[in-house]
Motif scaffolding. Structure first.
Motif, PDB file in Angstrom:
ATOM      1  N   TRP A  49       0.868  -1.173   0.000  1.00 21.36           N
ATOM      2  CA  TRP A  49       0.000   0.000   0.000  1.00 21.36           C
ATOM      3  C   TRP A  49       0.897   1.212   0.000  1.00 21.36           C
ATOM      4  O   TRP A  49       1.665   1.428   0.936  1.00 21.36           O
ATOM      5  N   LYS A  50       0.844   1.967  -1.087  1.00 22.96           N
ATOM      6  CA  LYS A  50       1.688   3.152  -1.243  1.00 22.96           C
ATOM      7  C   LYS A  50       3.152   2.807  -0.982  1.00 22.96           C
ATOM      8  O   LYS A  50       3.883   3.572  -0.369  1.00 22.96           O
ATOM      9  N   GLU A  62       0.396   9.357  17.470  1.00 22.39           N
ATOM     10  CA  GLU A  62       0.879  10.533  16.753  1.00 22.39           C
ATOM     11  C   GLU A  62       1.834  10.183  15.619  1.00 22.39           C
ATOM     12  O   GLU A  62       2.173  11.035  14.814  1.00 22.39           O
ATOM     13  N   ILE A  63       2.276   8.922  15.575  1.00 25.95           N
ATOM     14  CA  ILE A  63       3.235   8.506  14.549  1.00 25.95           C
ATOM     15  C   ILE A  63       2.716   7.258  13.850  1.00 25.95           C
ATOM     16  O   ILE A  63       2.323   6.294  14.504  1.00 25.95           O
ATOM     17  N   MET A  64       2.738   7.304  12.521  1.00 29.48           N
ATOM     18  CA  MET A  64       2.422   6.126  11.723  1.00 29.48           C
ATOM     19  C   MET A  64       3.477   6.052  10.633  1.00 29.48           C
ATOM     20  O   MET A  64       3.673   6.999   9.871  1.00 29.48           O
ATOM     21  N   LEU A  65       4.198   4.948  10.600  1.00 33.84           N
ATOM     22  CA  LEU A  65       5.251   4.762   9.610  1.00 33.84           C
ATOM     23  C   LEU A  65       4.808   3.759   8.558  1.00 33.84           C
ATOM     24  O   LEU A  65       4.244   2.718   8.888  1.00 33.84           O
ATOM     25  N   LYS A  66       5.083   4.079   7.295  1.00 34.46           N
ATOM     26  CA  LYS A  66       4.908   3.125   6.203  1.00 34.46           C
ATOM     27  C   LYS A  66       6.293   2.505   5.977  1.00 34.46           C
ATOM     28  O   LYS A  66       7.260   3.240   5.741  1.00 34.46           O
ATOM     29  N   VAL A  67       6.360   1.186   6.061  1.00 35.62           N
ATOM     30  CA  VAL A  67       7.657   0.510   6.000  1.00 35.62           C
ATOM     31  C   VAL A  67       7.697  -0.485   4.848  1.00 35.62           C
ATOM     32  O   VAL A  67       6.810  -1.314   4.691  1.00 35.62           O
ATOM     33  N   GLN A  68       8.763  -0.406   4.069  1.00 34.64           N
ATOM     34  CA  GLN A  68       9.051  -1.357   3.010  1.00 34.64           C
ATOM     35  C   GLN A  68      10.205  -2.228   3.499  1.00 34.64           C
ATOM     36  O   GLN A  68      11.245  -1.714   3.909  1.00 34.64           O
ATOM     37  N   LEU A  69       9.995  -3.530   3.533  1.00 35.77           N
ATOM     38  CA  LEU A  69      11.045  -4.458   3.954  1.00 35.77           C
ATOM     39  C   LEU A  69      11.948  -4.787   2.773  1.00 35.77           C
ATOM     40  O   LEU A  69      11.467  -5.042   1.668  1.00 35.77           O
ATOM     41  N   ASP A  83       7.206   9.035   1.419  1.00 36.49           N
ATOM     42  CA  ASP A  83       7.325   9.084   2.875  1.00 36.49           C
ATOM     43  C   ASP A  83       7.461   7.672   3.463  1.00 36.49           C
ATOM     44  O   ASP A  83       6.802   7.312   4.423  1.00 36.49           O
ATOM     45  N   LEU A  84       8.329   6.882   2.831  1.00 35.02           N
ATOM     46  CA  LEU A  84       8.558   5.501   3.250  1.00 35.02           C
ATOM     47  C   LEU A  84       9.802   5.375   4.113  1.00 35.02           C
ATOM     48  O   LEU A  84      10.782   6.099   3.922  1.00 35.02           O
ATOM     49  N   HIS A  85       9.744   4.409   5.016  1.00 33.08           N
ATOM     50  CA  HIS A  85      10.921   3.963   5.743  1.00 33.08           C
ATOM     51  C   HIS A  85      11.296   2.607   5.168  1.00 33.08           C
ATOM     52  O   HIS A  85      10.422   1.814   4.829  1.00 33.08           O
ATOM     53  N   ILE A  86      12.592   2.353   5.064  1.00 32.57           N
ATOM     54  CA  ILE A  86      13.079   1.060   4.596  1.00 32.57           C
ATOM     55  C   ILE A  86      13.612   0.314   5.807  1.00 32.57           C
ATOM     56  O   ILE A  86      14.432   0.844   6.560  1.00 32.57           O
ATOM     57  N   GLY A  87      13.137  -0.909   5.983  1.00 32.68           N
ATOM     58  CA  GLY A  87      13.620  -1.762   7.062  1.00 32.68           C
ATOM     59  C   GLY A  87      14.408  -2.911   6.464  1.00 32.68           C
ATOM     60  O   GLY A  87      13.960  -3.537   5.509  1.00 32.68           O
ATOM     61  N   ASP A  90      20.921  -6.649   8.663  1.00 35.24           N
ATOM     62  CA  ASP A  90      22.319  -6.831   8.291  1.00 35.24           C
ATOM     63  C   ASP A  90      22.940  -7.684   9.392  1.00 35.24           C
ATOM     64  O   ASP A  90      23.337  -7.157  10.436  1.00 35.24           O
ATOM     65  N   GLY A  91      22.958  -8.987   9.186  1.00 41.60           N
ATOM     66  CA  GLY A  91      23.399  -9.899  10.241  1.00 41.60           C
ATOM     67  C   GLY A  91      22.403  -9.852  11.381  1.00 41.60           C
ATOM     68  O   GLY A  91      21.214 -10.077  11.181  1.00 41.60           O
ATOM     69  N   GLU A  92      22.862  -9.517  12.563  1.00 44.86           N
ATOM     70  CA  GLU A  92      21.972  -9.402  13.722  1.00 44.86           C
ATOM     71  C   GLU A  92      21.511  -7.966  13.952  1.00 44.86           C
ATOM     72  O   GLU A  92      20.801  -7.686  14.911  1.00 44.86           O
ATOM     73  N   ARG A  93      21.906  -7.068  13.082  1.00 42.36           N
ATOM     74  CA  ARG A  93      21.493  -5.671  13.199  1.00 42.36           C
ATOM     75  C   ARG A  93      20.283  -5.418  12.314  1.00 42.36           C
ATOM     76  O   ARG A  93      20.187  -5.947  11.208  1.00 42.36           O
ATOM     77  N   TYR A  94      19.387  -4.565  12.821  1.00 43.16           N
ATOM     78  CA  TYR A  94      18.204  -4.171  12.064  1.00 43.16           C
ATOM     79  C   TYR A  94      18.194  -2.657  11.938  1.00 43.16           C
ATOM     80  O   TYR A  94      18.476  -1.949  12.902  1.00 43.16           O
ATOM     81  N   TYR A  95      17.883  -2.197  10.738  1.00 47.94           N
ATOM     82  CA  TYR A  95      17.860  -0.772  10.457  1.00 47.94           C
ATOM     83  C   TYR A  95      16.492  -0.376   9.919  1.00 47.94           C
ATOM     84  O   TYR A  95      15.841  -1.139   9.209  1.00 47.94           O
ATOM     85  N   LEU A  96      16.097   0.833  10.267  1.00 43.96           N
ATOM     86  CA  LEU A  96      14.860   1.420   9.771  1.00 43.96           C
ATOM     87  C   LEU A  96      15.177   2.874   9.441  1.00 43.96           C
ATOM     88  O   LEU A  96      15.343   3.693  10.341  1.00 43.96           O
ATOM     89  N   TYR A  97      15.300   3.171   8.151  1.00 45.00           N
ATOM     90  CA  TYR A  97      15.714   4.513   7.765  1.00 45.00           C
ATOM     91  C   TYR A  97      14.682   5.158   6.846  1.00 45.00           C
ATOM     92  O   TYR A  97      14.033   4.480   6.059  1.00 45.00           O
ATOM     93  N   PRO A  98      14.546   6.491   6.966  1.00 44.45           N
ATOM     94  CA  PRO A  98      13.666   7.213   6.057  1.00 44.45           C
ATOM     95  C   PRO A  98      14.332   7.274   4.673  1.00 44.45           C
ATOM     96  O   PRO A  98      15.426   7.832   4.530  1.00 44.45           O
ATOM     97  N   HIS A  99      13.701   6.676   3.707  1.00 45.18           N
ATOM     98  CA  HIS A  99      14.272   6.505   2.370  1.00 45.18           C
ATOM     99  C   HIS A  99      14.836   7.802   1.791  1.00 45.18           C
ATOM    100  O   HIS A  99      16.020   7.891   1.456  1.00 45.18           O
ATOM    101  N   ASP A 100      13.998   8.817   1.671  1.00 43.86           N
ATOM    102  CA  ASP A 100      14.433  10.054   1.019  1.00 43.86           C
ATOM    103  C   ASP A 100      15.466  10.810   1.852  1.00 43.86           C
ATOM    104  O   ASP A 100      16.420  11.370   1.314  1.00 43.86           O
ATOM    105  N   THR A 101      15.298  10.814   3.153  1.00 41.20           N
ATOM    106  CA  THR A 101      16.216  11.541   4.039  1.00 41.20           C
ATOM    107  C   THR A 101      17.624  10.976   3.952  1.00 41.20           C
ATOM    108  O   THR A 101      18.602  11.733   3.793  1.00 41.20           O
ATOM    109  N   LEU A 102      17.753   9.644   4.060  1.00 42.44           N
ATOM    110  CA  LEU A 102      19.095   9.054   3.997  1.00 42.44           C
ATOM    111  C   LEU A 102      19.706   9.245   2.618  1.00 42.44           C
ATOM    112  O   LEU A 102      20.904   9.522   2.498  1.00 42.44           O
ATOM    113  N   ARG A 103      18.911   9.158   1.569  1.00 38.63           N
ATOM    114  CA  ARG A 103      19.426   9.387   0.208  1.00 38.63           C
ATOM    115  C   ARG A 103      19.994  10.809   0.101  1.00 38.63           C
ATOM    116  O   ARG A 103      21.069  11.023  -0.439  1.00 38.63           O
TER     117      ARG A 103
END
Length: 144
Positions: A49-50, A62-69, A83-87, A90-103
């Motif tokens: 969805w989107k 107050e916060i709703m995140l749209k996440v693409q795995l 306005d997507l976050h990418i999850g 990486d091994g035992e580490r998990y990251y959740l970053y705002p796609h456009d912001t990190l780019r």
């Protein structure tokens, strides 16, 4: 399926032996568990969805995140402006970053140059099989 009163004999799964759909489900469950520590409830969507595979709602409402795995650090032009976050794991580490912001952060830091491939420079398409050492410092703040 039968019920028994005998103790369960659980075995951890070998992630590498899972098929693509099983890996996505596994990663959703792991990501959801990590986000629960920060006050989020996650809902897996049956269809994107989107651009999102799941939604993460904070208890504060107050916060709703749209996440693409994803299976790895990824940028895609089709996610730009959604306005997507990418999850990703990486091994035992998990990251959740705002796609456009990190780019944009990587662009400002010089990772996108006039000499970069057009797919990365103009179309925003780039993925890495591993997190490069030079990018890891920009990603660390998005570890969950």
């Amino acid at each position: 399926m039968t019920q028994t009163s005998e103790p369960l004999k659980l075995q951890k799964v070998d992630y590498e032996k899972l098929n693509a759909r099983q890996k996505e489900t596994y990663n959703f469950q792991k990501m959801s568990g990590r986000l629960a520590d920060y006050g989020f409830t996650c809902i897996l969507l049956s269809d994107d969805w989107k651009g999102a595979d799941f939604l993460a709602y904070h208890f504060s409402k107050e916060i709703m995140l749209k996440v693409q795995l994803k299976a790895r650090l990824t940028f895609q032009g089709k996610y730009r402006g959604l306005d997507l976050h990418i999850g990703f794991r990486d091994g035992e580490r998990y990251y959740l970053y705002p796609h456009d912001t990190l780019r944009h952060e990587l662009h400002e830091a010089g990772f996108v140059t006039p000499d970069s491939p057009v797919q990365w420079r103009e179309n925003w398409n780039r993925t890495w099989n591993y997190v490069p050492k030079t990018i890891r410092p920009y990603l660390e703040k998005y570890e969950i």
